[in-house]
Write a protein that holds these residues in place. Structure first.
Motif, PDB file in Angstrom:
ATOM      1  N   HIS A  20     -56.238 -12.563 -99.546  1.00 17.02           N
ATOM      2  CA  HIS A  20     -56.180 -13.743-100.403  1.00 17.02           C
ATOM      3  C   HIS A  20     -55.041 -14.668 -99.959  1.00 17.02           C
ATOM      4  CE1 HIS A  20     -56.504 -16.214-103.977  1.00 17.02           C
ATOM      5  NE2 HIS A  20     -55.223 -16.002-104.230  1.00 17.02           N
ATOM      6  N   GLU A  21     -53.880 -14.083 -99.666  1.00 19.53           N
ATOM      7  CA  GLU A  21     -52.744 -14.880 -99.196  1.00 19.53           C
ATOM      8  C   GLU A  21     -53.073 -15.576 -97.879  1.00 19.53           C
ATOM      9  OE1 GLU A  21     -48.038 -14.392 -97.961  1.00 19.53           O
ATOM     10  OE2 GLU A  21     -49.019 -12.777 -99.065  1.00 19.53           O
ATOM     11  N   ALA A  22     -53.766 -14.865 -96.985  1.00 12.37           N
ATOM     12  CA  ALA A  22     -54.171 -15.480 -95.713  1.00 12.37           C
ATOM     13  C   ALA A  22     -55.095 -16.666 -95.975  1.00 12.37           C
ATOM     14  CB  ALA A  22     -54.859 -14.450 -94.819  1.00 12.37           C
ATOM     15  N   ALA A  23     -56.062 -16.496 -96.880  1.00  8.92           N
ATOM     16  CA  ALA A  23     -56.992 -17.584 -97.206  1.00  8.92           C
ATOM     17  C   ALA A  23     -56.229 -18.784 -97.773  1.00  8.92           C
ATOM     18  CB  ALA A  23     -58.047 -17.093 -98.196  1.00  8.92           C
ATOM     19  N   LEU A  24     -55.298 -18.524 -98.686  1.00 13.57           N
ATOM     20  CA  LEU A  24     -54.527 -19.613 -99.277  1.00 13.57           C
ATOM     21  C   LEU A  24     -53.727 -20.365 -98.219  1.00 13.57           C
ATOM     22  CD1 LEU A  24     -53.147 -18.035-102.580  1.00 13.57           C
ATOM     23  CD2 LEU A  24     -55.003 -19.705-102.324  1.00 13.57           C
ATOM     24  N   LYS A  25     -53.148 -19.632 -97.271  1.00 17.11           N
ATOM     25  CA  LYS A  25     -52.367 -20.275 -96.213  1.00 17.11           C
ATOM     26  C   LYS A  25     -53.238 -21.154 -95.327  1.00 17.11           C
ATOM     27  CE  LYS A  25     -48.444 -17.213 -95.971  1.00 17.11           C
ATOM     28  NZ  LYS A  25     -47.508 -16.520 -95.102  1.00 17.11           N
ATOM     29  N   MET A  26     -54.529 -20.891 -95.321  1.00 19.50           N
ATOM     30  CA  MET A  26     -55.478 -21.681 -94.537  1.00 19.50           C
ATOM     31  C   MET A  26     -56.175 -22.738 -95.386  1.00 19.50           C
ATOM     32  SD  MET A  26     -57.149 -18.608 -92.373  1.00 19.50           S
ATOM     33  CE  MET A  26     -56.086 -17.274 -91.872  1.00 19.50           C
ATOM     34  N   ASN A  27     -55.734 -22.858 -96.654  1.00 21.87           N
ATOM     35  CA  ASN A  27     -56.331 -23.804 -97.593  1.00 21.87           C
ATOM     36  C   ASN A  27     -57.815 -23.520 -97.819  1.00 21.87           C
ATOM     37  OD1 ASN A  27     -56.081 -25.919 -99.416  1.00 21.87           O
ATOM     38  ND2 ASN A  27     -56.756 -27.427 -97.908  1.00 21.87           N
ATOM     39  N   LEU A  28     -58.136 -22.232 -97.926  1.00 22.41           N
ATOM     40  CA  LEU A  28     -59.515 -21.791 -98.133  1.00 22.41           C
ATOM     41  C   LEU A  28     -59.589 -20.899 -99.364  1.00 22.41           C
ATOM     42  CD1 LEU A  28     -60.280 -20.637 -94.476  1.00 22.41           C
ATOM     43  CD2 LEU A  28     -61.205 -22.687 -95.576  1.00 22.41           C
TER      44      LEU A  28
END
Length: 143
Positions: A20-28
């Motif tokens: 989830h954190e990775a997705a947020l960092k990618m604005n996804l």
């Protein structure tokens, strides 16, 4: 009732949080991240059905995520053969795919840091648990 899987629930939550954190960092969103992740296997012209089959997301969740990604100009759809719809990444989407590749590299680094025996055991136990859990849940009576 005490759960034998209290530790696993916590570990699974940690894993979900990391993705989830990775997705947020990618604005996804998480579902958009999953769609880009699946492109790693299929590349261009992937059938839209592959996303819900391989991600275990519902068709409506996949459709919603794809619509959002179209609006963000990350991908576009074209008619495929029969009822299939093919999904292609735009140039902007291909740049986002590179960010997903960084997460895959992290996964591979961790996985490849284990011995072949550890990797085999990890996959064997997780596959066995997932298959048995799925089978037993299907047999639960509806309330």
């Amino acid at each position: 009732m005490e759960s034998a899987f209290k530790d696993w629930d916590y570990i699974e939550g940690m894993i979900d949080s990391a993705y989830h954190e990775a997705a947020l960092k990618m604005n996804l969103s998480d579902s958009e991240f999953s769609i880009l992740y699946i492109f790693n296997e299929h590349q261009e012209g992937c059938n839209q059905s592959a996303f819900y089959k391989e991600s275990c997301m519902t068709k409506s969740t996949v459709n919603s995520a794809i619509r959002k990604m179209e609006k963000k100009e990350l991908l576009y759809l074209t008619p495929g053969s029969g009822r299939n719809t093919q999904v292609f990444l735009t140039e902007k989407g291909k740049l986002m795919e590179d960010t997903v590749y960084r997460v895959i590299e992290i996964e591979n680094e961790i996985y490849n840091g284990w011995t072949p025996e550890e990797r085999e055991l990890f996959m064997k136990l997780n596959r066995d648990f997932a298959e048995k859990l799925s089978d037993k849940v299907k047999k639960l009576p509806a309330l």
